[in-house]
Design an enzyme around this catalytic site. Structure first.
Site, PDB file in Angstrom:
ATOM      1  N   ASP A 174     -12.826 -20.323 -33.037  1.00 20.32           N
ATOM      2  CA  ASP A 174     -14.247 -20.358 -32.054  1.00 20.32           C
ATOM      3  C   ASP A 174     -14.861 -21.681 -32.362  1.00 20.32           C
ATOM      4  O   ASP A 174     -16.153 -21.873 -32.428  1.00 20.32           O
ATOM      5  CB  ASP A 174     -15.060 -19.532 -32.679  1.00 20.32           C
ATOM      6  N   ASP A 195      -9.403 -18.888 -29.540  1.00 18.51           N
ATOM      7  CA  ASP A 195     -10.485 -18.911 -28.590  1.00 18.51           C
ATOM      8  C   ASP A 195     -11.380 -19.901 -28.970  1.00 18.51           C
ATOM      9  O   ASP A 195     -12.819 -19.740 -28.979  1.00 18.51           O
ATOM     10  CB  ASP A 195     -11.252 -17.432 -28.807  1.00 18.51           C
ATOM     11  N   THR A 268     -19.129  -6.867 -26.792  1.00 15.27           N
ATOM     12  CA  THR A 268     -19.848  -5.499 -26.988  1.00 15.27           C
ATOM     13  C   THR A 268     -21.205  -6.045 -26.849  1.00 15.27           C
ATOM     14  O   THR A 268     -21.997  -6.913 -27.246  1.00 15.27           O
ATOM     15  CB  THR A 268     -19.326  -5.089 -28.120  1.00 15.27           C
TER      16      THR A 268
END
Length: 406
Positions: A174, A195, A268
């Site tokens: 990240d 990612d 989410t």
């Protein structure tokens, strides 16, 4: 003698005149040895005028252990050198704070851009969390951090139109987190593994190195990481667009087919009927005219939770993942991997103006740019030699007429 003229974007013009006159290129200088106006970047930010004027801070070489919150628009940070002017903090998502809570992914960031029209060039922003050392610890070691996301640069939703040139972003998982829709990187380096360019925002990344980092915690044959994890809303036409970039690997020990170009992140999200993976996050990433090394195998899937908290999978075939005219061993895959290609007609929609919705970044001068002005000194003879020096020391020497047409 010389006359120094400061111009937009840190251009310094040196003219041969009879007496010296000096004008500062910067509003503040930061130097750890006390030779500048401030010893920390935070001090310089604190003393910036609270208005919308362009405020330029020059940062001399050094490692600045600071977590920075950029809340003032039109701020410009210029480092003395890309490799040796380093802004860093050592915070992972699972790092425990003094109050016993953890930082979380967003809080782990070294620098947060939370205001419009931020610019940076010629420096490094890093997250110094030592992922390899952490992974070597035993699973029952109480000091081992489980949540290893560690953001170097966060561009928040209020930080739109950020632009970077000759900037290195260093981390592992990240590294770069983008929430706002239009940002720009040129001639920069971004490194990481899992990612490491992600978010629901957007960026045009040109002429840059995208460096996949080695790992010591992955068994043979398994995936090392994913370059992008876009969560682009379906209403947003562009996410992460890479043009003329180099997709390299940090070490020759990194095996072939060990990294994906990206995977679809459906974060989410809380809705009226529950909390589950956002179905409208139809990620968009495109690689155009890039050189891709052999560590790349294509695109991959990513999991999320449905309304009943069951694990579900999102696939690249249902995302907006594209390539066009890429070259290199990683651009050609003999397997049946999903590698959709843009047509020539589709690629016309990928002009810089379209991607950035009409915004034109000015951190890189366009080709065939001219510097114009007038020399007000009757004693000078023309044509005269003019030396143009930008704020990172690059020089151009040219002959000029009286109107300073270069």
């Amino acid at each position: 003698m010389n006359k120094l003229i400061s111009t937009p974007l840190g251009i310094l013009v040196t003219l041969a005149l009879s007496a010296p006159t000096h004008a500062s290129l910067y509003n503040a200088v930061v130097a750890q040895d006390g030779s500048g106006d401030y010893k920390t970047i935070q001090e310089a930010l604190k003393n910036a005028p609270q208005n919308d004027s362009l405020y330029t801070i020059y940062i001399k070489n050094g490692t600045y252990n600071e977590k920075l919150e950029i809340e003032r628009p039109n701020l410009y940070l210029i480092g003395e050198s890309q490799a040796d002017t380093v802004i860093t903090a050592t915070t992972a998502s699972g790092t425990v704070k003094d109050d016993g809570s953890t930082w979380g992914t967003t809080g782990s960031r070294t620098v947060n851009i939370n205001a419009d029209h931020f610019s940076a060039r010629n420096l490094t922003i890093a997250n110094g969390f030592n992922f390899p050392a952490n992974q070597e610890k035993a699973d029952d070691d109480p000091t081992k951090i489980k949540s290893t996301q560690a953001v170097a640069l966060l561009i928040s939703k209020s930080g739109n139109h950020a632009q970077f040139k000759n900037v290195s972003l260093e981390g592992y998982q990240d590294t770069l987190y983008i929430k706002s829709p239009m940002n720009y990187f040129d001639q920069s380096k971004i490194s990481g593994h899992v990612d490491f360019i992600f978010g629901y925002g957007g960026a045009l990344i040109e002429n840059s190195q995208i460096i996949s980092r080695d790992r010591n915690d992955v068994s043979e044959g398994n995936t090392y990481g994913y370059i992008t994890a876009p969560a682009t809303n379906i209403e947003q036409p562009y996410g992460f667009v890479f043009k003329n970039c180099q997709l390299n690997k940090e070490s020759p020990d990194i095996p072939e087919n060990s990294f994906a170009l990206g995977r679809p992140w459906h974060p989410t999200t809380t809705f009226e009927d529950g909390r589950y993976a956002d179905p409208n996050a139809i990620g968009h990433t495109a690689f155009i005219n890039c050189h891709i090394d052999d560590h790349i195998y294509g695109w991959d899937k990513m999991s999320g939770k449905d309304i009943n908290q069951n694990t579900i999978w999102f696939y690249p075939e249902d995302s907006r993942f594209w390539e066009y005219h890429n070259k290199g061993k990683g651009a050609v895959n003999d397997s049946n991997a999903y590698r959709p290609q843009l047509s020539d007609q589709q690629t016309k929609q990928y002009s810089n103006s379209n991607i950035l919705d009409g915004w034109t970044p000015d951190i890189s001068l366009p080709e065939n740019s001219k510097l114009q002005g007038e020399v007000l000194n009757a004693a000078m003879q023309f044509p005269a030699t003019v030396e143009v020096i930008d704020s990172v020391g690059q020089k151009v020497i040219s002959l000029t007429d009286k109107k300073l047409s270069l």
